[in-house]
Structure formats: structure tokens, C-alpha cells
Motif scaffolding. Structure first.
Motif, PDB file in Angstrom:
ATOM      1  N   HIS A 261       0.873  -1.175   0.000  1.00 41.83           N
ATOM      2  CA  HIS A 261       0.000   0.000   0.000  1.00 41.83           C
ATOM      3  C   HIS A 261       0.908   1.222   0.000  1.00 41.83           C
ATOM      4  O   HIS A 261       1.684   1.438   0.939  1.00 41.83           O
ATOM      5  N   LEU A 262       0.804   2.024  -1.063  1.00 39.00           N
ATOM      6  CA  LEU A 262       1.763   3.101  -1.266  1.00 39.00           C
ATOM      7  C   LEU A 262       1.802   4.092  -0.106  1.00 39.00           C
ATOM      8  O   LEU A 262       2.865   4.559   0.296  1.00 39.00           O
ATOM      9  N   GLY A 263       0.635   4.417   0.434  1.00 38.80           N
ATOM     10  CA  GLY A 263       0.586   5.479   1.421  1.00 38.80           C
ATOM     11  C   GLY A 263       1.059   5.105   2.798  1.00 38.80           C
ATOM     12  O   GLY A 263       1.345   5.994   3.621  1.00 38.80           O
ATOM     13  N   SER A 264       1.151   3.816   3.098  1.00 42.60           N
ATOM     14  CA  SER A 264       1.511   3.421   4.457  1.00 42.60           C
ATOM     15  C   SER A 264       2.752   2.536   4.525  1.00 42.60           C
ATOM     16  O   SER A 264       3.103   2.074   5.610  1.00 42.60           O
ATOM     17  N   TRP A 265       3.382   2.277   3.396  1.00 43.32           N
ATOM     18  CA  TRP A 265       4.686   1.579   3.474  1.00 43.32           C
ATOM     19  C   TRP A 265       5.650   2.485   4.232  1.00 43.32           C
ATOM     20  O   TRP A 265       6.218   2.096   5.247  1.00 43.32           O
ATOM     21  N   ARG A 266       5.815   3.687   3.710  1.00 49.39           N
ATOM     22  CA  ARG A 266       6.415   4.782   4.461  1.00 49.39           C
ATOM     23  C   ARG A 266       5.564   6.015   4.206  1.00 49.39           C
ATOM     24  O   ARG A 266       5.232   6.304   3.058  1.00 49.39           O
ATOM     25  N   ARG A 267       5.201   6.732   5.234  1.00 45.39           N
ATOM     26  CA  ARG A 267       4.291   7.860   5.102  1.00 45.39           C
ATOM     27  C   ARG A 267       4.964   9.042   4.411  1.00 45.39           C
ATOM     28  O   ARG A 267       6.166   9.285   4.557  1.00 45.39           O
ATOM     29  N   GLY A 268       4.149   9.766   3.638  1.00 45.37           N
ATOM     30  CA  GLY A 268       4.588  11.034   3.076  1.00 45.37           C
ATOM     31  C   GLY A 268       5.541  10.927   1.913  1.00 45.37           C
ATOM     32  O   GLY A 268       6.187  11.917   1.557  1.00 45.37           O
ATOM     33  N   ARG A 269       5.642   9.757   1.280  1.00 44.43           N
ATOM     34  CA  ARG A 269       6.569   9.592   0.167  1.00 44.43           C
ATOM     35  C   ARG A 269       5.835   9.793  -1.163  1.00 44.43           C
ATOM     36  O   ARG A 269       4.718   9.323  -1.350  1.00 44.43           O
TER      37      ARG A 269
END
Length: 779
Positions: A261-269
Motif C-alpha cells: 500500500h503506497l501510502g503506508s509503506w512509508r508515510r509522506g513519500r
């Protein structure tokens, strides 16, 4: 020369145009030669003055002031025989703007395009609908750059474009309807990439609705809802990958998938920042593919992308479409394939998107028994309408061709296939044959798969299908649905259910782990440990395992190695690779600090080593679709909680996998082997480097001739507790029985292991066994 009187237009047409109900505004507006002059009409409702400045045949420019005719329509006559190159000077509150006239241009869609749209057969629908920047030369003046807008709204009484270029007043830009296609079109000069816009649709019910463009390439970041004109300028660098992909057959190739999940793999990327961090991370872990949860534009982040509003626009939260292309490109250049989660079964309810687009249930099925998804609170596409099928089929091709995606995982296939899905008695109507099958949805899925495999060789489509529907991965030519793979939801539920039990109770549920092998070749399977298993109170994978922390970690490691060796491809949701502690939530990133803990780092390193050993062992994937690639050594050892089997195929040696799901080691365990010789301990999930107890076989065992468990050779091996071991044949001459050491009696060293990881035989290191008690070598 003397100008003739303006070309007469019936007042009723002027009223229709002013009201936005005229299906052919170009027949009124723009230049119209007649009687030696050219009548020009311009629609500028708020203007104080309108002037046409044109280039005379002999050179130079002349201005003609227009007069207000009706409802914001201005008219005048240019005293020239042919249409000249001209511009319109519009004065608002003392400020004058020079504009080009959209109504002097021909349609941007040809007859063939319109015919294909009518037939529902335009496989590149995105080339003609939506917003496209065009650059025109040779129009009698300087080059013209502008944007064509085209939208399908067959029941609309009128369609307008509103944007910054008309001060968000759509009255100035009514669109024309092209024949009976239902397509409305307008080319607006001097409009380029980055322009925000919306369609304003006068529905069949007489209501005006502001709508996002269904085929927009880009969109505003939520909560804003405008579509955005976008002209790609991306130069791909993955030519080698794309060429190699064309020659591949995914079923006979390694496929180890990391779901993300793009938004929660690392936040704000952003997409580009993700490329910088995600690509090296996955390359080091050795995953062959990444599967991205839906990247199509969706307004509510908590839907994880499964309630889509803009099917052709990558999520603007992370950047532009070219930024997303960059992410895919970087993954490809690192040797990692990209699978996109795709949601053709239902769509979001937001009123500014697809819902009742032209005042009628256009994209959604008009029958509420088919058009509303009770379980998910969303609209279901009208799979029986050819234009809607075309929209979806073209959308699948769009992501594969325009963004170089290597596959599509199709969400919720079961919900599409059955008319009674999530419906009780009286809430559904049988099909024409009296059955519960949604025949129109079946036809759509077959068309989508056949078209995708025809147009884009080497890609793969994967069905999330949780029932026993026959032939999900059978070719459409043989009446199958035509998918490349199907998620094996049964395997996931059975194995997680088995592991939920304490080891002392597992013998009563032994065949929960083996049942999947009774149907393993009925379809081409992916074994999924997906996001669905770590949300909504289900807990993380590590928390599903019973016992204390040591046993939880050991069981998870053993499970992963069993999964990687099992027939079928494997998929692991992010965080699972380091035993994420907490349940996944899209609002926060993974617990990356856990990698500083040796126990969690050990799980991470095991997954890395599993992927590397998997890719290097053709026996684990070359014959995934063939029962000849698998055979049990012993499927029935419930007493010891042990499973053992052989994987075969490809040019390399066989691989023997043995999993011990009891909490104690088994010493001097007789294990059958397919041939005599030295079998290297390629993977041992109990090795020291994974923070295991350190029980093993010194990196290798020697199998001697002599039948055991139906195999022609055997060896006495040590099975660590809650662990899986892989043995791979060393390429050397077989050892004869009389030359081999006899392992009939337990060696005092039998509870020691190399402590190594991938092929530990190359660097033997022995350590004393650690808890849970190596002195116990049997039940």
C-alpha cells in the motif's frame, strides 16, 4: 467590399444554445461563409464588448466589432470570401483578452473512432476520449496548441467544459455531439497540460451536474475533484525488461510477490521518493514482483483505493502520471515486475464521478438487483452494455501499455460472477437459463483477458476469486475465464487455521495443511498472505501464531519456508517480511524500528534468503502447472506434525522440503529422498542467523540407497522444532549404500546446526542448540 447581412439563425436555436441544450453549437458559433462574407458568432455571456481581429488576404489585420444578438451570443460579418485566420478580443470590465475561437476547428475524432466507440470495440479508448493536448500546423496562421475534450454521455441534453480558461463558467464552451455515438467533443485552443477542468452535463432528467472526466489522465489531489489535462513527456528506460517480458511464460517462471500500500509503506513519500527507497529494499529482499494496491484515483484514503472515481488517473496524492511511470521504470530496471490491483467490479458513489453520469444509470446497471453492491456500498458496472465493457477493457489495456504494468490483480471476481452474491432470497433474479451466474460479467472478464493477452504478451492477470468456479485460469478458447492465476484463498484459510492451534493439538487437524494439494493443479494458483488477513481485528501474522514470542517467530519462519516451497506462486503483504507486530492501518507506516530487533531482523533475513534460494531453484517454479513437479514423501505424519515433499522441474536438481510444526526437535528422523547422494541444507528456518534454536544437520546429509516412504533412498536427519528445512541435491556422483555412513544411532552432535542461511554447507559453523530444549529429540 460591402459586408452582407449576418447569416440568419432561427431564434429557437439561439435560445437552445444560450440554455446549453444545443447538440451542435458549431452549426451556430464560429465562422460560416455565405454570400461573399463570413458570419462569425461568439458566445461570451459576460462580455462588455467583442471584436474579431482577422488577417486580410493581402496581409495586415482588420477588426470587426460584433453586436450582441441573444443570451450572450455576439455576431458580425467579416468582409472576406474565405475564412481567415482570426482571433477574438473580449472585454470584461475594462480588461481585454485576445482569444482563439474553439468553434473554428474540425472534430478531433474520426469516423472510424466513432464507429469503434459505437461498437464497444475501441481497444485504445483513451486515445480519443478524455483530454488531449494537440499541436496544429498549417492552419493559415501561426501554429496552434490546444486541448481536445471528449466525453461519452449519450443521454445528455447538453455538455459544457468549465475551467480556469473560462473563469469556471461553462456557458462559454458548449460541446458538440458527434452523430449518434453519444460522444461530445470540443477543441479549445491555447489550453495545455496542467489545466484543471470539469464537464457540466445537462442530464436527461433536466438536471445540471458537474462531473470529473471518466478518462482523465490526471486529477487534483483529494479532497479536490477537478480533472487535470496532462501531456506525458516521459522517456522510458526499461526497453530490455519489456523485450524480455514478451518471451516469458509467467506460469513457468519464478514469481514471489510483495503486496504494497503506497501510502503506508512509508508515510509522506511521493512516487519518486518511493522509487529511491522501495526499489533497493525489494531488490535486496529478492522479490520478483511488487503488487500495488489500487493506484487509480480515489477520494477516500480509508477505502485503500477500492472505491475508484478516476480509472485512468494515477493517485495524485503521490505525484503526476509521469512520476508514477518513473516508479515503474525504476522497478523494471532493478528486475522487479509490477502488478496493479484493479477494481472493475464496482465503483464509488461520489456524485461528481461516474454515478448517473448523463442523468441516467449510464455506467451502473439500472437494475438495483445487479447495480448496487450491498456489502461494499457501491455501484456495480453494467456489464451487459457494450460501451461500459469497452471502458473497462480499454482501462485494463491502458495500465498495461501506457504504464508498462506487468499484470493486473482483479479484485472481487467472485462478487462479479454470481447474481446472488451477498443477496438473500428475493433479492436477485436468475439469468436467462435460470441460474445464478452473471453471464454478462463472465463475458466481460473473458473479453478483458483475451484482449490483454493478445495485445500485451508476457503480462499476467490474477483473479481474487474465492469460490469453486470452474476454469478461472482456463483459456477463453476452452470456455474458461482466461486468467493467468487465481488467488488460493482456501490454502490461506486452511493453513492459517492449522497454525492457530497449539502444536499439541495440530495432529487432529493435520490435513488442513495438505488439502490444497488435492486441487493444486485444477487452476494456476498464487498463495496469498494479503492485506485482508492483517486488518479489521484479525491481527498481524505474528500475532496469529500461538505460544510465547519464541514459538510465534519460529512458527512464522517455518510457515514462510513451507509456503515458498509449496506449488504455486507466493504473495506476502508488506510488514510480514519482518513480522510486523501491530495490525495494519493505512493511516500509519510500518513499524520499521522492529528491524533493529534481532528477532524481527531474523525473519527479514529469512525472507531474503528464501527468495534467493527460490529464484535459484527451478524445481520450485518450472513445473508449477504440472503435477509432475511435486510429490509427497509423507503427507500423513500427523503424530510428529511433519510434512515432507519433493519439488522437481527445470534444469536444476530436485528440492526436498520437510516441515516440522511440532514444538520439539526430532532426531534421527528417517526421511525418504529421491536419490542417494549428498543433499545440502539450503534453508533451515531454525538457524542461528534467524535467531532460531540452532538445531540442524551440519549443512548437509548423505542419503543412502534403500527405500523409505516410497522413495529409493533415505537419510537419518534432524528436524528442528517449529522449523522447515530445504535440502537440494549436490551435483556429484551418487554414494553407494556400502560406502555410506550408517546413521542408525543418534549422534551426540545431532542437535547442532551450521547456523548458516542460504547454502550453509559452504561455511559450517556449529553452535549448541538453544531453547526450547534441544535435549528432547522426540515426542
Amino acid at each position: 467590399m460591402t459586408s452582407p447581412a449576418p447569416l440568419t439563425i432561427d431564434r429557437s436555436e439561439l435560445e437552445l444554445l444560450a440554455d446549453g441544450r444545443h447538440g451542435s453549437p458549431h452549426s451556430v458559433l464560429g465562422p460560416h461563409p455565405h454570400d461573399g462574407g463570413v458570419t462569425v458568432r461568439v458566445l461570451k455571456p459576460l462580455a462588455a464588448q467583442v471584436v474579431v481581429r482577422y488577417v486580410e488576404p493581402a496581409g495586415g489585420t482588420t477588426e470587426v466589432e460584433l453586436v450582441h444578438e441573444h443570451g450572450g451570443i455576439w455576431v458580425g460579418v467579416l468582409p472576406v470570401a474565405d475564412v481567415p485566420d482570426y482571433r477574438v478580443l473580449v472585454t470584461y470590465d475594462g480588461h481585454t483578452l485576445q482569444l482563439d475561437d474553439p468553434y473554428r476547428f474540425l472534430p478531433t475524432l474520426g469516423e472510424l473512432d466513432l464507429h469503434l466507440v459505437n461498437e464497444g470495440r475501441h481497444e485504445r479508448l483513451w486515445d480519443v476520449l478524455g483530454a488531449h493536448v494537440h499541436h496544429y500546423e498549417g492552419l493559415g496562421g501561426p501554429p496552434v496548441t490546444g486541448t481536445s475534450f471528449a466525453v461519452w454521455a449519450p443521454h445528455a441534453q447538453g455538455v459544457r467544459v468549465k475551467a480556469a480558461f473560462n473563469h469556471w463558467d461553462g456557458r462559454e464552451h458548449p460541446m458538440r455531439q458527434l452523430g449518434t455515438s453519444g460522444v461530445w467533443e470540443l477543441f479549445v485552443p491555447e489550453v495545455g497540460s496542467g489545466t484543471q477542468y470539469k464537464f457540466v452535463v445537462l442530464g436527461a432528467d433536466g438536471e445540471w451536474r458537474e462531473k470529473a472526466d471518466p478518462l482523465a489522465f490526471h486529477a487534483e489531489e483529494p479532497p479536490k475533484t477537478s480533472s487535470v489535462v496532462f501531456e506525458s513527456g516521459y522517456a522510458w528506460g526499461d526497453a530490455a525488461w519489456m523485450e524480455d517480458r514478451r518471451a516469458k511464460q509467467p506460469i513457468a517462471a519464478p514469481m514471489s510477490v510483495y503486496e504494497l500500500h503506497l501510502g503506508s509503506w512509508r508515510r509522506g513519500r511521493s512516487y519518486r521518493e518511493l522509487a529511491d527507497e522501495l526499489v533497493p529494499y525489494l531488490a535486496d529482499l529478492g522479490f520478483t514482483h511488487v503488487e500495488l494496491m489500487p493506484v487509480m484515483q480515489h477520494p477516500y484514503g480509508g477505502s485503500w483505493g477500492y472505491h475508484v472515481t478516476s480509472y485512468f488517473a494515477p493517485d495524485a496524492r503521490y505525484g503526476t502520471p509521469d512520476d508514477f511511470r518513473y516508479l515503474v521504470d525504476q522497478l523494471h530496471q532493478a528486475g522487479i515486475g509490477v502488478i496493479l490491483d484493479w477494481v472493475p467490479g464496482h465503483f464509488a458513489t461520489d456524485p461528481w464521478a461516474l454515478v448517473r453520469f448523463d442523468g441516467t444509470p449510464l455506467y451502473e446497471d439500472p437494475n438495483p438487483q445487479r447495480g448496487w453492491h450491498k456489502e461494499w456500498g457501491s455501484h456495480i458496472f453494467n456489464f451487459g452494455r457494450r460501451e461500459v465493457r469497452n471502458f473497462l477493457v480499454a482501462n485494463a489495456i491502458y495500465w498495461l501499455e501506457e504504464f508498462h504494468a506487468d499484470g493486473l490483480r482483479v479484485d472481487g471476481v467472485a462478487s462479479m460472477l454470481y447474481l446472488d452474491y451477498a443477496r438473500g432470497p428475493g433479492e436477485w433474479t436468475p439469468n436467462v437459463h435460470g441460474g445464478r451466474e452473471n453471464l454478462e460479467a463472465v463475458g466481460f472478464l473473458q473479453e478483458m483477458n483475451a484482449t490483454a493477452y493478445k495485445r500485451v504478451p508476457g503480462i499476467v492477470t490474477i483473479a481474487e476469486e474465492s469460490t469453486s468456479w470452474p476454469g478461472v485460469t482456463r483459456p477463453t478458447a476452452y470456455d474458461g475465464l482466461g486468467f493467468g492465476f487465481k488467488w488460493n484463498m482456501g490454502w490461506m484459510h486452511d493453513t492459517l487455521g492449522y497454525l492457530h492451534y497449539d502444536p499439541v493439538h495440530r495432529s487432529w487437524h493435520h490435513h488442513d495443511m495438505t488439502f490444497a494439494l488435492t486441487y493444486a493443479w485444477s487452476e494456476n494458483y498464487v498463495l496469498p498472505l494479503s492485506h485482508d488477513e492483517v486488518v479489521h481485528g484479525k491481527g498481524s501474522l505474528i500475532r496469529k501464531m500461538p505460544g510465547d514470542r519464541w514459538r510465534q517467530l519460529a512458527t512464522l519462519r517455518a510457515y514462510f519456508a513451507y509456503m515458498w516451497a509449496h506449488p504455486g506462486k507466493q504473495l506476502l503483504f508488506m510488514g510480514g517480511e519482518f513480522a510486523q507486530e501491530s495490525e495494519w492501518a493505512e493511516s500509519r507506516e510500518l513499524d520499521w524500528w522492529l528491524l533493529d530487533n534481532p528477532d524481527h531482523r531474523g525473519v527479514h533475513d529469512l525472507v531474503r534468503d528464501l527468495n534467493r534460494a527460490y529464484a535459484a531453484t527451478p524445481a520450485l517454479w518450472a513445473l508449477d502447472a504440472d503435477p509432475a513437479g511435486f510429490s509427497w514423501i509423507d503427507a500423513d505424519d500427523a503424530h510428529h506434525n511433519v510434512y515432507s515433499f519433493i519439488r522437481r522441474g527445470g534444469d536444476g536438481p530436485d528440492l526436498v522440503c520437510v516441515a516440522n510444526f511440532s514444538a520439539v526437535p526430532h532426531g534421527d528422523f528417517p526421511l525418504g529422498f529421491p536419490s542417494a547422494g549428498v543433499w545440502e541444507e539450503v534453508v533451515n528456518t531454525d538457524a542461528d542467523v534467524y535467531t532460531g534454536s540452532g538445531v540442524g544437520n551440519f549443512g548437509a546429509v548423505t542419503a543412502i540407497e534403500g527405500e523409505a516412504s516410497g522413495q529409493p533412498a533415505h537419510a537419518m536427519v534432524v528436524l528442528p522444532p517449529l522449523a522447515t528445512v530445504w535440502f537440494r541435491k549436490r551435483e556429484e556422483s551418487p554414494v553407494l549404500a556400502e560406502e555410506s555412513p550408517v546413521l542408525a544411532e543418534e549422534s551426540p552432535e545431532a542437535t547442532k546446526t551450521t547456523g548458516g542461511a542460504l547454502n550453509p554447507a559452504t561455511s559450517p559453523v556449529t553452535t549448541e542448540a538453544k531453547e526450547p530444549g534441544a535435549e528432547s529429540v522426540s515426542d
